[in-house]
Scaffold this active site. Structure first.
Site, mmCIF file in Angstrom:
data_model
loop_
_atom_site.group_PDB
_atom_site.id
_atom_site.type_symbol
_atom_site.label_atom_id
_atom_site.label_comp_id
_atom_site.label_asym_id
_atom_site.label_seq_id
_atom_site.Cartn_x
_atom_site.Cartn_y
_atom_site.Cartn_z
ATOM 1 N N ASP A 163 -5.554 4.351 -15.425
ATOM 2 C CA ASP A 163 -6.429 3.694 -15.221
ATOM 3 C C ASP A 163 -5.759 3.023 -13.967
ATOM 4 O O ASP A 163 -5.225 1.973 -13.496
ATOM 5 C CB ASP A 163 -6.737 3.139 -16.092
ATOM 6 C CG ASP A 163 -8.765 2.178 -15.732
ATOM 7 O OD1 ASP A 163 -8.547 1.707 -14.197
ATOM 8 O OD2 ASP A 163 -8.886 0.830 -15.803
ATOM 9 N N LYS A 167 0.803 -1.266 -0.277
ATOM 10 C CA LYS A 167 0.351 0.084 -0.429
ATOM 11 C C LYS A 167 1.306 1.113 0.082
ATOM 12 O O LYS A 167 0.360 2.289 -0.771
ATOM 13 C CB LYS A 167 -0.973 -0.200 1.068
ATOM 14 C CG LYS A 167 -2.054 0.768 1.388
ATOM 15 C CD LYS A 167 -1.869 2.327 1.229
ATOM 16 C CE LYS A 167 -3.028 3.173 1.566
ATOM 17 N NZ LYS A 167 -2.555 4.789 2.026
#
Ligand code: MEV
Length: 432
Positions: free
Chosen positions: A278, A262
């Site tokens: 994207d 993360k």
């Protein structure tokens, strides 16, 4: 030649920062302002972009400083809402710069089109038939995407994968050049599906790209002299060893690896978003790749090099484009791409990956020593000061006061602001 070293940038006012950034990028301030007005996407244009639009939703657009990749300076654009992410990446990029910056490389921009069949009577015979027809299938694929072929891309190779029980997947590897390539690859998959079924037998299934775009990986390495890691009372060698230990924790434990990754995506995603790409595709690919060996692993690892430097290595799939998609409609994304100053989608992917490695190093250095809360709270105090009504010069002053007092709350910020306003003769305009 862009320099990514802009000392004191964070201390400037927004207006000054825009001027310095425009100068560093070699553009007019008015161009920067126009590109980022309305967050880069006026509502009327947003209305033509997706369905059921009722407005737009803005995020901060910032610059990562100090970044050097393959011997060149870059100002990486970041669109992100989380405080301290940009500061942390810029800070780590400065440390990494002391070891010569990042070395990065990217695979050819090959995307995978998947053509699914099931009920295939003889998987090995089907494989032989599809592989035997490779030239014909690649020609058909190219015929479906003539503009891509004209730009130097096109279908390159087939792979046939038997999944057992009569399930068979054919991959068509398509060189998408500077496009992310989702539409191109889906077109190819649909164009070839009937012919592949004719060759293999069975029932036709899905025809769509794979977001595990592991034929389009980027690799980043950096070697940081231990001395560059020292701070406060922490010796550089000690910090290096603590970071190596933190990296090993992520290698041993998927619960930690998820958070470690993360922290990497804290750097990657903001560049992906700032350049109109994207990010869901990038996230899907990154995490699928992290689990490729059957357990979830860290994407970036850190070790002690032979010369005592801290060496970081990362590899991940990054399907990014520098043409088409959101870039057609979003002024902010086009400006983000200009800021990135890249010549190809591969170079953009390498840049995003470098920011990811910088973010990971910053997180590990803090976590392995003092913890992240101290730094986070200092920045969080700024948002709290703003929430309490502080504006202009009062933001920093109130934030510093509540942070130093260890009372980072809106109430404490309001009280600090009132005291300051009292001392500036209660001029109400100061809080606007
Ligand atoms: C927070 O956004 C990211 C971190 O949790 C990453 C990490 O733990 O490595 C600090």
């Amino acid at each position: 030649m862009v320099t990514s070293r802009l000392p004191g940038f964070y201390k400037l006012t927004l207006e000054e920062r825009r001027r310095i950034a425009a100068e560093a990028l070699g553009v007019e301030v008015t161009e920067l302002e126009a590109a980022l007005a309305s967050g880069g996407l006026p509502a009327l244009r947003a209305d033509k972009t997706i369905e059921n639009v009722v407005g737009t939703y803005a995020m901060p657009f910032a610059l990562t400083l100090n970044l050097q990749m393959n011997g060149r300076d870059y100002l990486a654009p970041m669109v992100v809402e989380e405080p301290s992410v940009v500061a942390a990446a810029s800070n780590a990029a400065k440390i990494i710069r002391e070891g010569g910056g990042f070395l990065a490389e990217a695979d050819e921009p090959l995307m995978i089109a998947q053509i699914q069949l099931d009920g295939v009577p003889d998987a090995e015979a089907a494989r032989a038939a599809i592989e035997g027809a490779q030239d014909e299938l690649l020609r058909r694929a190219d015929a479906a995407v003539p503009n891509l072929v004209a730009r130097g891309g096109g279908a390159r190779e087939l792979e046939v994968r038997a999944l057992g029980d009569g399930w068979l997947v054919t991959h068509v590897l398509v060189d998408c050049r500077d496009a992310m390539g989702a539409n191109l690859v889906n077109t190819v998959a649909e164009a070839l599906s009937d012919r592949v079924r004719e060759l293999a037998g069975g029932r036709a299934g899905l025809r769509i790209l794979s977001n595990l775009s592991d034929r389009r990986n980027v690799r980043v390495r950096c070697a940081v002299p231990a001395s560059a890691l020292a701070f406060d009372d922490y010796a550089g060698d000690h910090v290096r060893d603590l970071i190596v230990r933190a990296s090993e924790f992520a290698s041993r434990d998927p619960y930690r690896a998820a958070t470690h990754n993360k922290g990497i995506m804290n750097g990657v995603d903001p560049v992906v978003i700032a350049t109109g790409n994207d990010w869901r595709a990038v996230e899907a690919g990154a995490h699928a790749y992290a689990a490729r060996n059957g357990s979830y692993e860290p994407l970036c690892t850190w070790r002690r090099g032979d010369d005592g430097a801290l060496v970081g290595d990362m590899e991940l799939p990054l399907a990014l484009g520098t043409v088409g998609g959101t870039l057609r409609v979003h002024d902010g994304a086009r400006f983000g791409l200009k800021v990135a100053g890249v010549e190809s989608a591969q170079e953009l992917a390498m840049l995003a990956a470098c920011v990811g490695v910088a973010s990971n190093l910053a997180a590990l250095r803090a976590l392995a020593t003092d913890g992240i809360q101290r730094g986070h709270m200092a920045l969080h105090a700024r948002s709290v000061a703003i929430a309490a009504g502080a504006r202009g010069e009062h933001v920093e002053a109130v934030a510093r006061e509540i942070h130093e007092a260890g009372q980072v709350s809106v109430e404490a910020a309001r009280a600090a602001l009132q005291r300051r306003l009292g001392s500036s003769a209660g001029d109400a305009r100061l809080v606007r």
